[in-house]
Write an enzyme that holds these catalytic residues in place. Structure first.
Site, mmCIF file in Angstrom:
data_model
loop_
_atom_site.group_PDB
_atom_site.id
_atom_site.type_symbol
_atom_site.label_atom_id
_atom_site.label_comp_id
_atom_site.label_asym_id
_atom_site.label_seq_id
_atom_site.Cartn_x
_atom_site.Cartn_y
_atom_site.Cartn_z
ATOM 1 N N CYS A 128 0.878 -1.170 0.000
ATOM 2 C CA CYS A 128 0.000 0.000 0.000
ATOM 3 C C CYS A 128 0.908 1.211 0.000
ATOM 4 O O CYS A 128 1.516 1.534 1.020
ATOM 5 C CB CYS A 128 -0.916 0.017 1.221
ATOM 6 S SG CYS A 128 -1.949 1.509 1.286
ATOM 7 N N CYS A 131 -0.645 4.310 2.427
ATOM 8 C CA CYS A 131 -0.612 4.181 3.890
ATOM 9 C C CYS A 131 -0.315 2.738 4.270
ATOM 10 O O CYS A 131 0.816 2.293 4.159
ATOM 11 C CB CYS A 131 -1.907 4.693 4.511
ATOM 12 S SG CYS A 131 -3.404 4.007 3.768
ATOM 13 N N SER A 132 -1.345 1.985 4.692
ATOM 14 C CA SER A 132 -1.096 0.598 5.093
ATOM 15 C C SER A 132 -2.339 -0.260 4.905
ATOM 16 O O SER A 132 -2.627 -1.139 5.723
ATOM 17 C CB SER A 132 -0.632 0.540 6.551
ATOM 18 O OG SER A 132 -1.597 1.143 7.406
ATOM 19 N N CYS A 133 -3.112 -0.023 3.855
ATOM 20 C CA CYS A 133 -4.325 -0.798 3.584
ATOM 21 C C CYS A 133 -3.986 -2.289 3.514
ATOM 22 O O CYS A 133 -3.013 -2.685 2.865
ATOM 23 C CB CYS A 133 -4.960 -0.344 2.277
ATOM 24 S SG CYS A 133 -5.548 1.365 2.296
#
EC number: 3.5.5.8
Length: 243
Positions: A128, A131-133
């Site tokens: 991602c 961000c950090s999906c």
């Protein structure tokens, strides 16, 4: 989104572990600030957050591992996984709408799940970049290195090099395709079933489908049932690149 770049660059060849995570994500700081503000404004309570947090920490990669193992054994189910990952998830006990405590998912977690099937000439890996999906309902909490700016920045530019740092050396004829998760779509990788697993049961197969295999930075191997203790090491045979 795909990337497959090889460039020239000199690398230090010492083999000491090189931890990828040395940074605190700005998004982690932002999450704490937004959470406190949301509680203050009454959008949800601290108890709501505790219940959700407890639920999230019960999640793990086993459902996704079972999905892959089942697909290896059942061609029709594999087809369903590729066509409709959300529907296929129900067969391994994950309902993306009703499983979370809210009973309606969240904007972060209720989204389109895509299952990316590897082949002998194609390797998928997930990141991602924003961000950090991450597909938490079926894969659990993301590892710290997955959320690091280091991994997110470099994987898209130099996927072959980054995979080499994880210990995954791929032949030059294997294409690497990077899938960029986002708010609406999450991904898991269905790796190629390894040789030496003929006659294995679904349970046996699921044991070798580790979290790292499902992200795409490793491939399943008979006898390997856990993720590497140090996820990122300097490559023994670095792939060189120019800047």
């Amino acid at each position: 989104m795909s990337a497959d770049h090889d460039h020239d660059h000199d690398h230090d060849h010492d083999h000491k572990p090189a931890p990828m995570v040395e940074e605190v994500s700005d998004f982690e700081i932002l999450e704490m600030a937004v959470r406190e503000l949301a509680i203050e404004k009454g959008l949800f309570s601290a108890e709501d957050h505790r219940v959700w947090k407890d639920y999230v920490h019960t999640l793990g990669p086993l459902p996704a591992a079972r999905l892959v193992a089942k697909a290896w054994l059942d061609p029709e189910y594999k087809k369903l996984c590729i066509e409709d990952g959300v529907e296929a998830s129900k067969a391994v006990g994950v309902n993306w709408v009703t499983s979370p405590p809210t009973q309606f998912g969240t904007p972060s977690d209720y989204c389109n799940l895509r299952v990316l099937a590897d082949s002998p000439t194609l390797k998928h890996v997930v990141v991602c970049t924003l961000c950090s999906c991450y597909p938490r309902p079926i894969l659990g909490q993301s590892p710290e290195w997955y959320r690091s700016p280091n991994y997110r920045r470099r994987l898209v530019r130099w996927p072959r090099q980054v995979l080499a740092e994880f210990g995954l050396q791929l032949p030059s004829e294997v294409q690497i395709r990077v899938a960029d998760s986002n708010q609406k779509t999450r991904y898991i990788v269905m790796p190629v079933r390894p040789e030496g697993t003929d006659g294995w049961t679904e349970d046996q197969l699921a044991e070798i489908v580790t979290r790292d295999c499902l992200i795409g930075v490793a491939v399943p191997k008979p006898g390997i049932t856990v993720n590497a203790k140090r996820p990122v090491l300097k490559a023994n045979r670095p792939v060189h690149h120019d800047h």
